[in-house]
Structures are given as structure tokens and as C-alpha cells.
Design a protein around this motif. Structure first.
Motif, mmCIF file in Angstrom:
data_model
loop_
_atom_site.group_PDB
_atom_site.id
_atom_site.type_symbol
_atom_site.label_atom_id
_atom_site.label_comp_id
_atom_site.label_asym_id
_atom_site.label_seq_id
_atom_site.Cartn_x
_atom_site.Cartn_y
_atom_site.Cartn_z
ATOM 1 N N GLY A 1 0.795 -1.219 0.000
ATOM 2 C CA GLY A 1 0.000 0.000 0.000
ATOM 3 C C GLY A 1 0.824 1.263 0.000
ATOM 4 N N SER A 2 2.162 1.136 -0.142
ATOM 5 C CA SER A 2 2.974 2.349 -0.123
ATOM 6 C C SER A 2 3.050 2.995 -1.500
ATOM 7 N N GLY A 3 2.496 2.346 -2.518
ATOM 8 C CA GLY A 3 2.432 2.956 -3.842
ATOM 9 C C GLY A 3 3.565 2.545 -4.762
ATOM 10 N N LYS A 4 4.377 1.550 -4.371
ATOM 11 C CA LYS A 4 5.518 1.206 -5.201
ATOM 12 C C LYS A 4 5.105 0.507 -6.489
ATOM 13 N N SER A 5 4.111 -0.408 -6.391
ATOM 14 C CA SER A 5 3.670 -1.090 -7.611
ATOM 15 C C SER A 5 2.880 -0.156 -8.508
ATOM 16 N N VAL A 6 2.079 0.733 -7.902
ATOM 17 C CA VAL A 6 1.296 1.678 -8.704
ATOM 18 C C VAL A 6 2.238 2.576 -9.502
ATOM 19 N N THR A 7 3.356 2.948 -8.881
ATOM 20 C CA THR A 7 4.345 3.764 -9.586
ATOM 21 C C THR A 7 4.817 3.050 -10.845
ATOM 22 N N SER A 8 5.146 1.763 -10.715
ATOM 23 C CA SER A 8 5.666 1.045 -11.877
ATOM 24 C C SER A 8 4.589 0.871 -12.936
ATOM 25 N N LEU A 9 3.359 0.620 -12.514
ATOM 26 C CA LEU A 9 2.286 0.456 -13.494
ATOM 27 C C LEU A 9 2.002 1.776 -14.202
ATOM 28 N N ALA A 10 2.140 2.886 -13.478
ATOM 29 C CA ALA A 10 1.911 4.194 -14.086
ATOM 30 C C ALA A 10 2.968 4.454 -15.167
ATOM 31 N N ILE A 11 4.217 4.067 -14.868
ATOM 32 C CA ILE A 11 5.286 4.254 -15.854
ATOM 33 C C ILE A 11 5.000 3.424 -17.100
ATOM 34 N N MET A 12 4.504 2.201 -16.898
ATOM 35 C CA MET A 12 4.205 1.308 -18.014
ATOM 36 C C MET A 12 2.905 1.674 -18.721
ATOM 37 N N GLY A 13 2.136 2.597 -18.157
ATOM 38 C CA GLY A 13 0.841 2.938 -18.750
ATOM 39 C C GLY A 13 -0.159 1.817 -18.636
ATOM 40 N N LEU A 14 -0.099 1.071 -17.531
ATOM 41 C CA LEU A 14 -0.972 -0.102 -17.377
ATOM 42 C C LEU A 14 -2.049 0.105 -16.328
ATOM 43 N N LEU A 15 -2.240 1.328 -15.874
ATOM 44 C CA LEU A 15 -3.246 1.537 -14.832
ATOM 45 C C LEU A 15 -4.648 1.553 -15.429
ATOM 46 N N ALA A 16 -5.626 1.302 -14.583
ATOM 47 C CA ALA A 16 -7.018 1.304 -15.027
ATOM 48 C C ALA A 16 -7.412 2.697 -15.512
ATOM 49 N N GLN A 17 -8.437 2.731 -16.342
ATOM 50 C CA GLN A 17 -8.915 3.993 -16.906
ATOM 51 C C GLN A 17 -9.266 5.020 -15.835
ATOM 52 N N SER A 18 -9.772 4.519 -14.704
ATOM 53 C CA SER A 18 -10.288 5.444 -13.699
ATOM 54 C C SER A 18 -9.167 6.191 -12.968
ATOM 55 N N ALA A 19 -7.912 5.739 -13.108
ATOM 56 C CA ALA A 19 -6.817 6.393 -12.389
ATOM 57 C C ALA A 19 -6.473 7.731 -13.027
ATOM 58 N N LYS A 20 -6.250 8.720 -12.177
ATOM 59 C CA LYS A 20 -5.815 10.029 -12.691
ATOM 60 C C LYS A 20 -4.316 10.162 -12.437
ATOM 61 N N ILE A 21 -3.570 10.400 -13.530
ATOM 62 C CA ILE A 21 -2.115 10.455 -13.424
ATOM 63 C C ILE A 21 -1.655 11.857 -13.810
ATOM 64 N N SER A 22 -0.772 12.445 -13.019
ATOM 65 C CA SER A 22 -0.180 13.715 -13.416
ATOM 66 C C SER A 22 1.314 13.665 -13.149
ATOM 67 N N GLY A 23 2.035 14.651 -13.687
ATOM 68 C CA GLY A 23 3.486 14.668 -13.552
ATOM 69 C C GLY A 23 4.114 14.375 -14.896
ATOM 70 N N SER A 24 5.326 13.864 -14.864
ATOM 71 C CA SER A 24 6.017 13.622 -16.124
ATOM 72 C C SER A 24 6.880 12.377 -16.022
ATOM 73 N N VAL A 25 6.837 11.558 -17.067
ATOM 74 C CA VAL A 25 7.728 10.406 -17.173
ATOM 75 C C VAL A 25 8.377 10.506 -18.533
ATOM 76 N N SER A 26 9.706 10.707 -18.575
ATOM 77 C CA SER A 26 10.307 10.738 -19.894
ATOM 78 C C SER A 26 11.271 9.583 -20.040
ATOM 79 N N PHE A 27 11.080 8.870 -21.146
ATOM 80 C CA PHE A 27 11.886 7.695 -21.443
ATOM 81 C C PHE A 27 12.762 8.028 -22.639
ATOM 82 N N ASP A 28 14.063 7.932 -22.451
ATOM 83 C CA ASP A 28 14.996 8.220 -23.528
ATOM 84 C C ASP A 28 14.761 9.626 -24.102
ATOM 85 N N GLY A 29 14.425 10.577 -23.235
ATOM 86 C CA GLY A 29 14.235 11.955 -23.660
ATOM 87 C C GLY A 29 12.838 12.282 -24.161
#
Lengths: 306, 697
Positions: free
Chosen positions: B45-73
Motif C-alpha cells: 500500500g505504499s504505492g511502489k507497484s502503482v508507480t511502476s504500473l503508471a510508468i508502463m501505462g498499465l493503470l485502469a482507466q479510472s486512475a488520474k495520473i499527473s506529472g512527467s515520465v520521460s523515457f529516452d528523452g
């Protein structure tokens, strides 16, 4: 250990809430989740309305179901005959509300009886295991491979269209599928660790069934009961439609459909009023069952939406 | 210094839920450099797996994501699923926790690797197949040509995880995210898989994100560590620096709450009080403040941000292959005052005081009465063939001829990998089944052959605590009813029950005012306390504990272990403790029995076993446990066993461990034939109670 426990200071024996007081937060959660499901709420509204119609409807009817109005044969809906009349001059409103009541009573009674038989035999099979389980499952599987609808039709035919007998027939041939479902659920509960824990504590078997097994499949029984209503309405209608169920002078929605469909082109109202009522009944119950399932199932996606 | 391959800035994820908005991830920021490993550590429940799923773009539609993830620029947050698909697998790949559910059961593993390859390359089918076989060879699958045509169910858990890793590295990804890659595996298999991950990293030059709750794995694998709590990164530092000088009280507590494999006596652990917060409607201020031993007024008013703390970092300890090295961020208002676990000279976590006394505490083991005696216990399951006419074709020896004595106020731990039969032994002791082979004596009375009267009389002498507290408590009963259940079964009267339930709740650290609540209203640690209270209700002499803390978070574990030790002293209980976690075993037990494929291969006092293991399997098991200290973890040599546990189907003579045994490989042909033909008995030197089943030790 009792020494250690009694050694504790008297002040350490605090006030404790007795077993009688129960938190209702779970029920409230279910209610909230059910209310959020709009179709289910619509289903409840329609069902309540239909029950009211079935109870109050016959009292405000101007005609009885066997009263023939010779001056108004095959009348379209209008002033004195609200739903119109059929070819023989019977009042369709009186027949529809009476038939609705009849269909509902049969459906609820059959569903309830089926559930009782099924949960008793299903839970017994799962709890006892061994040869008891084998025999019960054998009987269930044996009955299931028989052409049930044909048997229902034959037996119902013999009883001469009495609605009480119809309840008996539909129950006798309708409990097997539900018993299997309950047996399956109970076997999965049987493997739970709290059942093992109870056994290691020396709790007696019957107590285990009533304290742990039945309550934990309770919510599913509610859903099964609701779905049972739909399927019973269907079978009763089908039997009546084929002429094996309710017979004149009694009326059910199914028996009205057979009358109505033969004159569909000339007096369509004789078909559409019973058909529409029956559709409303089955849809409303199906919507309720759906809502109940989602509300009671902790893993359901639909129930979890905020 | 190179550019980061993956840069995450102020990542926030929220989910809608029944109770309100869940802030699952709040402001995660990190840079990942090519070739380096970032460890993300935190409790459930500390959010570590959610972080990885957010990076992979695998979260459910209902999740609201903000911030920035840049891969290879390139910014990848907010890309469509289709655009992400071209990055997933070839740019960033992921290894999930459960290898069984991440492989499709209806395709061969070869086909599944080919599928991954064809999605991202233009190779022909035949070329892909060749490469798939090549990959399987690389991840250490023996006989890859043939095994590529096998289905996932034909592989063991460790082998499946190897296949998952093969798929993950198939397209030479630049980033590999491993989400609890070894949590579902046994320690000896875990050691194999972690070694393989290190190889995979060298092979592909990929950067790795290792998500885990296990500080030991972090210590061995990671270059940088991000500690998460309540969805927020609370400390971020290179691994050596973080373990040597944590600056946030939560990290200090997490490191201190774990039993030390190098320690040993039953000194109380230092628990973190309270429970991790719900992530719904978090109050202002630091989410850890309520559990923190050193809060100040500011803590409950303003949440500290992740800021650099002055660092006295020794640059010579740097592990090569890393980006920025000289940094240490912590989210604590008082991190400047904290130094090496001390705050203004006093320890951040005061050591709890425990007084250990009781009539058995100073008595030698052999002088204490024997509470449980198991003799030649054997449990076989029939192996049945045939669909209609079922016939027995053999037996599975789940438990094979084990014997042990348990004395009063003593803990015997049975350790072993999954499938070794340790839980079966426990359940067999608990079930009092008259069909069991062997003898089970409670206080000298044989309850198996003694008839129903003896069984009933001794039922209350032995009680059990299960691994998963959620499954062991009936969700439809209140806590009062749950604890009262054994009392009712043993015929206590009503007023007695009410008193005893209140006392039991008090003794196990629960609030008796909460007796009318349902188990779901309690946290995992509290639920386990309810289970312990229920087990103690009929005043047993022996409590069987089946992995009682393995389902609990690290910070909660310490409290439950302290409680168990405390109760043992106060109530003079004997514990029969089953676990695969050797650091917990070392902490709690007096004696250890090591089990391998249904048999005890070594039994002795805890100090003896851990200091001088005699059986090669015990040695390997001990060396496979990750130690939560990067200095020790990176310097010690490790015995990595190859292969898996053999199947316990037949009871052939010979040592069951011979096929994996490191010692066996060094033996001469004559000596080897002894291993293969004679089952080694449990033997020891005269007068010693340290026994081992090996011909050559």
C-alpha cells in the motif's frame, strides 16, 4: 494460563460489548452500493409498482375475470374496459392484474421452496462428504439428464391446471441446478482456514455448518433466489403457453399469451398487455438480481465504482 | 555522466473509491541511469507497484495520473495505449510477481517468447524461434531446444520466472522493471533468480527498477534506493549511504524492526507503533507523524518535502555503473538532527523493556517436561490413476518418518522450502487423525491410538495460528464471537466467556471495546493478534504457528513477534513454529529442524544450526537468505543450488538431496554410490542433540 489471567488487576477487565450488538455498517455499505446502481433502483421501483398493481389492481377492477361483457366483444382499450376486451368479451385489465398476481405468487413460492431444498441438500452434501455427497450428487446429475420440461408438462397436465399443483411440479423439477451451485460454494467454504480452525478447537460439525458455512454463502443465496423468480416466471409462462399450466377459469400471464397470440392481427391489445406486463416483471427482477450481485460481491468492478 | 534513460518528475496517481479519493502515489521523482539499479522499497500500500504500473501505462482507466515520465528523452505519460505498446516490451519491460499468472497456460513458452519478438522485430518465424531457444539457454533452462515446446505448467515456479525473464529481455529493453520478482519463490530459488537478473542486466546493459519489500534484496542488488511510505518517497540515497546512515525515522524503524540473521538471542525487536495510514483524505502534515517516535509540532502541520540532507558520504564506497553519487534526500523536518540512528545523542527508537522470568526460564531443556512428542510420523497421499476405475499406483510421501520432542516453554522451528512437507507435518499433528502412521503424544498420552476420549481430553492442549489471518477469521462473526468460539465449544459458561474474551484481547494488545467489530475493520497485524487470542482461549500448552508473520508488513511483524515471545514466557507455552523465513526462525526459536522433501535432514539447537550447519542443504539454505546489510551482502560468498526440489512421489532409498548437493559433486564415485543407495539416518555425536542426515558430515 488461567492463573496469569486472574493475576491481572481488576481494572484490566474492561467493559465489553456483548455479542447481541451488531454493527450494521456492512448492510449500509451494501445498500449504498445497490442505490448507486441506477438500473437496479429502477428494477426495484418497477417491481414494487407491479406488486401494488397485483394487490390493489383487482379491487378497483370494474369486472371480474370470468364476467363476460356481451356488448363489448374485442373492444380496443378505452373508457369502461381500460385494457380493452378479448374475443369472448372478457375484461383484459381484470385478467392481466389477476394473472400478474398469480404468476408472482407461483414464482416467489417456487423460488423459495427450491432454495430451501437446494440449500439443505447442497450444504449437506458438501459438509458430509464421502458417500452422502456421492449419492446426492448422483441423484442431482441423474435428474438433470432427463427431459425435464417434458416431464413437467406431463405431470402438470395430469393435475388439471391447479396453480398449487403447478408450484409443486415446478419445485420438484427445479431444485437441482441450484443445489449444485450451493454444493459448489459450500465446498469452497469448507476448505477455508476458519473451518479448519473451528475443527481444531473442537467445535461440532453441525455448529460449523450453521455458524460458518451457511452465513458465508448467504449473500449468494439472496441472488440465487432473485434469479429463481425469473426462471420460474419463464417456465410457468411456457407451460401455460403450451396449455399445460394454468387453465380457464383461472388466469395467468402465460395462459393469456396463448389466447392473445392467435388473434394478434385483429386484437393486438389482447397480446400486448399480458406480454408487456410479463416483460416488465422479468426485467425488473433481473435488474434487481444484477444490482444485488454487484452490491454483495466485494470483487465486482461495477460495485466498486465511486 | 550520461543522460538518464528514465526520468520521473512529480508523478501523482489518484484513484476514486467507495470511501473517497485514494492518493496512491504522491510526488515520485527519480532519475534512472543506464546500467544502474534503482530499488523501490516500501510496505504494502505504499504505492511502489502503482508507480511502476503508471510508468508502463498499465493503470485502469479510472486512475488520474499527473506529472512527467520521460523515457529516452521523450515524454511517455499520456501516450495512447497503441503508442505505449511499441515502447512496452522493447523499451521498457516488466517482470511480475507471480510467474504462474504472467504466462498464458495454453501456449508453449517458446511461442510466447516468439510472440514477444515478432511484435517488435521483423524477424521471420524461424529466426524468432531460434532466438527464443537462445534466450531460454541464456536464462539457464536446461535442454532449451526441447523445453521451448513445453507448456508453462510443465515448469516449476523458479523455471517459470526464468521464462518470464527471457521474455522481458527478448527485445533488449533499456529499462527492466521487476515488481517483487522473487516474492512467490523459495529462498534457494530466489538466489538463483536474483543471480540471473544480475546477469540479464549485464547482458542487455539495461537499467533496472527493483520493487520489493525485502531490505535484504535491496542491499544485495540496488545501487540507489527510494523508500516509499503512504504513496510518497520519503528517502532517496545510494544504497551504502542509506543503510549506513538513514535520516528518516521510518527508514530507521524499518531497518531496526527486522530480526537480524547475525544476531540470535531473544532480545525484543523494535516495532514501529501503529499501522500504515489509509491513503484516503490524508490529513495535512507528515503521514508518518502518528507513528513517529520523535515528532515535533511542525510534523502535524506541514508535510516535509524530499530535500537534500548534508551528507558525510564516503565516495570510495561507490558501486561502479552509477550516475550521480553524492546525494541523500529525506523527507523529514528533523533529518538534520538525525545521525546514525541517534537524535541529539539518544536512539530514535528506544529499546522496549521486557522482563523474562518464569519457572522454566532458567531450567535446562532436559529438565522441563515434554509437552509434545512425535514419533515416526508419516503422511502419504495416494497417487491415483484412471478416470472411471480409480486405482492406487503409488504414494506421495509428504511427511516421511519424522520424530521430535517439544519441551515446555520451548520453540521448535521447522524450516524448509515450499513442498518440503513442513505445513503438512503441522496439520497432521493438529488433526489427531486415527489413520495417521506414527504416534503423537500430548503430555505422554498417545492421542492417535488412545481412542476418542483421549482425543477429546487433549483437544484443548494444542491450538493453531494460521498464516493468513484474513482467511482464518470468519468475516461474518464479530471479534467477540470469534474469540468466544473455542470457549463455547469447550463448554464455558456465559459470564466466564465475556470476562475471558476481554482479558484475552487485553493480553494480546487489542482494545476490548472493539469486540463488537468485524475482522475486516482491523489491520493485518491486529487480525493476527485476534487469531492468537483465539488460539490462547482454551489455555493450550502448545501453540502451532504456521508462518504467523509472513503475511504481515515488516513494521508490523516486530510487534507480533514480540507478543509471541512475551506470551511464551508469561504462559509457559511451547511453540511449534513453521516458517521459511530464517531470520524470524533465528530470532524466535530454541531449536530448529530443517526439512527437505518430507524428511528432517538436520535438527539441533538454533545456535548450533546457524553457527555450524552440518548438512550441505542447511548450509545452502543459510547462505541463500539475503542479509539487510549491503556491506555483508556484497562481500560474502553464496552457495547457489541448481535445480528444484525433487518430487516426493516414491520412497526410493538414497539421499534425496544428492542431485543438488554441492558436496556430492566433490565426492569420488564410490562415495557417490553410497549417497545414491543408502538413505542417510539422522545421526550425531554421542550426547549431542545436534543431528544431521548426511553420510559425509
Amino acid at each position: 494460563m488461567s492463573d496469569v489471567l486472574s493475576m491481572m488487576p481488576a481494572a484490566a477487565t474492561p467493559k465489553i460489548a456483548g455479542p447481541g450488538r451488531r454493527s450494521h455498517s456492512r448492510m449500509r455499505l451494501y445498500a449504498r452500493r445497490f442505490r448507486r446502481n441506477k438500473p437496479a433502483v429502477v428494477g426495484v421501483a418497477i417491481f414494487v409498482l407491479l406488486v401494488l398493481v397485483a394487490v390493489i389492481g383487482p379491487r378497483i377492477a370494474r369486472y371480474s375475470i370470468s364476467e363476460i361483457d356481451f356488448l363489448a366483444l374485442a373492444q380496443p382499450p378505452g373508457g369502461t374496459h381500460w385494457f380493452g376486451t378479448n374475443q369472448t368479451g372478457l375484461d383484459l385489465y381484470a385478467m392481466t392484474v389477476h394473472g400478474l398476481g398469480r404468476s408472482m405468487i407461483i414464482a416467489v413460492a417456487v423460488s423459495l421452496l427450491t432454495l430451501l431444498i437446494a440449500s439443505f441438500l447442497g450444504a449437506l452434501a458438501a459438509y458430509m462428504g464421502g458417500w452422502v455427497e456421492k449419492i446426492i450428487l448422483g441423484v442431482i446429475n441423474f435428474i438433470l439428464v432427463m427431459p425435464l420440461f417434458l416431464l413437467e408438462a406431463l405431470v402438470a397436465q395430469k393435475t388439471g391446471g391447479n396453480w398449487l399443483w403447478l408450484i409443486v411440479v415446478l419445485t420438484a423439477f427445479g431444485w437441482m441446478v441450484m443445489a449444485r451451485v450451493i454444493w459448489q460454494l459450500s465446498t469452497s467454504i469448507r476448505e477455508r482456514e476458519y473451518i479448519a480452525a473451528a475443527r481444531y478447537m473442537g467445535v461440532r460439525g453441525v455448529v460449523v455448518v450453521f455458524r460458518h458455512m451457511i452465513p458465508n454463502i448467504g449473500s449468494l443465496l439472496v441472488v440465487q433466489f432473485t434469479l429463481g423468480i425469473v426462471s420460474t416466471v419463464m417456465s410457468e409462462t411456457a407451460l401455460s403457453f403450451l396449455g399445460f399450466g394454468i387453465k380457464i377459469p383461472d388466469v395467468s400471464l402465460g395462459s393469456m399469451l396463448i389466447d392473445g397470440q392467435s388473434v394478434l392481427t385483429t386484437t393486438p391489445w389482447a397480446f400486448f398487455f399480458p406480454a408487456g406486463t410479463m416483460t416488465l416483471l422479468t426485467i425488473s427482477v433481473a435488474l434487481m438480481a444484477d444490482g444485488l450481485r454487484d452490491a454483495l460481491d466485494p470483487n465486482s468492478a461495477a460495485g466498486g465504482r465511486a | 555522466m550520461s543522460q538518464p534513460i528514465l526520468a520521473v518528475r512529480d508523478l501523482n496517481v489518484t484513484f476514486p473509491s467507495e470511501a473517497g479519493r485514494v492518493d496512491a502515489v504522491r510526488g515520485v521523482t527519480f532519475d534512472l541511469y543506464p546500467g544502474s539499479t534503482l530499488g523501490i522499497v516500501g510496505e504494502s500500500g505504499s504505492g511502489k507497484s502503482v508507480t511502476s504500473l503508471a510508468i508502463m501505462g498499465l493503470l485502469a482507466q479510472s486512475a488520474k495520473i499527473s506529472g512527467s515520465v520521460s523515457f529516452d528523452g521523450k515524454e511517455i505519460l499520456g501516450l495512447t495505449d497503441k503508442e505505449m505498446s511499441s515502447i512496452r516490451g522493447s523499451g521498457i519491460s516488466m517482470i511480475f510477481q507471480d510467474p504462474l499468472s504472467s504466462l498464458t497456460p495454453v501456449y508453449t513458452v517458446g511461442d510466447q517468447i516468439v510472440e514477444a519478438l515478432r511484435l517488435h522485430t521483423n524477424l521471420s518465424k524461424a529466426q524468432c524461434w531460434e532466438r527464443a531457444v537462445d534466450l531460454l539457454d541464456k536464462v539457464g533452462i536446461p535442454n532449451p531446444k526441447v523445453r521451448a515446446k513445453s507448456f508453462p505448467h510443465e515448469f516449476s515456479g523458479g523455471m517459470r520466472q526464468r521464462v518470464v525473464i527471457a521474455i522481458a529481455i527478448a527485445n533488449n529493453p533499456k529499462v527492466i522493471i521487476a515488481d517483487e520478482p522473487t516474492t512467490a519463490l523459495d529462498v534457494t530459488i530466489q538466489a538463483q533468480v536474483m543471480e540471473l537478473l544480475a546477469v540479464a542486466r549485464q547482458e542487455t546493459g539495461a537499467a533496472t527498477i527493483l520493487i520489493t519489500h525485502d531490505m535484504g534484496l535491496i542491499a544485495g542488488m540496488a545501487d540507489d534506493v527510494l523508500v516509499m511510505y503512504a504513496g510518497k518517497p520519503i528517502e532517496h540515497a545510494p544504497v551504502m549511504e542509506l543503510f549506513a546512515n538513514p535520516r528518516m525515522p521510518y527508514t530507521i524503524g524499518l531497518l531496526g524492526a527486522m530480526p537480524k540473521i547475525t544476531g540470535g538471542d531473544k532480545a525484543p525487536l523494535i516495532p514501529i507503533k501503529g499501522n500504515p495510514p489509509m491513503l484516503i483524505d490524508l490529513p495535512p502534515g507528515c503521514p508518518f507523524a502518528v507513528r513517529c517516535p520523535v515528532p515535533i509540532d511542525l510534523c502535524s502541520q506541514r508535510e516535509p518535502s524530499l530535500t537534500p540532507v548534508d551528507s558525510e558520504f564516503d565516495a570510495e564506497q561507490v558501486v561502479p555503473g552509477e550516475g550521480v553519487v553524492d546525494y541523500h534526500f529525506a523527507a523529514c523536518h528533523r533529518s538534520v538532527e538525525i545521525d546514525h540512528g541517534l537524535i541529539n545523542g539518544a536512539p530514535v527508537y528506544p529499546v522496549p523493556e521486557h522482563e523474562y522470568h518464569g519457572q522454566f526460564a532458567d531450567m535446562a531443556r532436559n529438565d522441563r517436561p515434554v509437552t509434545l512428542s512425535v514419533e515416526h510420523l508419516t503422511k502419504t497421499f495416494p497417487l491415483i490413476k484412471g478416470a472411471v476405475l480409480k486405482r492406487r499406483v503409488g504414494s506421495v510421501y509428504a511427511v516421511n518418518d519424522i520424530s521430535f520432542d517439544l519441551h515446555a516453554a520451548e520453540t521448535l522451528a521447522i524450516v524448509g522450502e515450499s513442498g518440503s512437507g513442513k505445513t503438512t507435518s503441522l496439520l497432521e499433528v493438529m488433526s489427531f487423525d486415527p489413520k495417521t502412521e506414527g504416534a503423537i503424544k500430548l503430555g505422554g498420552v498417545d492421542v492417535i491410538h488412545g481412542g476418542p476420549a483421549a482425543r477429546r481430553a487433549h483437544r484443548r492442549d494444542i491450538q493453531m495460528v494460521f498464516q493468513d489471518p484474513a482467511g482464518a477469521l470468519d468475516p461474518r462473526l464479530t471479534v467477540f464471537d470469534i474469540i468466544a468460539e473455542p470457549l463455547r465449544a469447550f463448554g464455558h459458561d456465559k459470564s466466564d466467556i465475556a470476562n475471558r474474551v476481554a482479558q484475552l484481547m487485553e493480553v494480546t494488545g487489542l482494545d476490548p471495546a472493539q469486540a463488537d467489530r468485524f475482522p475486516t475493520a482491523f489491520s493485518g497485524g491486529q487480525r493476527q493478534r485476534i487469531c492468537i487470542a483465539r488460539a490462547l482461549a482454551p489455555t493450550p500448552k502448545i501453540v502451532a504457528l504456521d508462518e504467523p508473520v509472513s503475511a504481515l508488513d515488516v513494521s508490523i511483524r516486530a510487534g507480533v513477534l514480540n507478543l509471541l515471545l512475551d506470551l511464551q514466557i508469561k504462559l509457559e507455552l511451547s511453540y511449534l513454529f513453521v516458517s521459511h523465513d530464517l531470520s524470524v526462525v533465528r530470532h524466535i526459536s530454541d531449536r530448529v529442524a530443517v526439512m527437505y522433501v518430507g524428511r528432517f535432514v538436520e535438527i539441533g539447537s538454533t545456535q548450533e544450526i546457524f553457527a555450524n550447519p552440518r548438512h550441505p542443504y542447511t548450509e545452502a539454505l543459510l547462505s541463500a537468505i539475503p542479509v539487510p546489510d549491503p556491506v555483508i551482502e556484497r562481500s560474502r560468498s553464496r552457495i547457489v543450488l541448481d535445480g528444484d526440489l525433487p518430487s516426493p512421489t516414491d520412497d526410493k532409498p538414497g539421499c534425496r538431496f544428492a542431485n543438488r548437493c554441492p558436496l556430492f559433486k566433490t565426492l569420488s564415485a564410490d562415495q557417490r554410490s553410497v549417497c545414491q543407495q543408502q538413505t542417510p539416518p539422522l545421526t550425531g555425536t554421542e550426547g549431542s542433540d545436534h543431528l544431521a542426515a548426511c553420510h559425509y558430515r
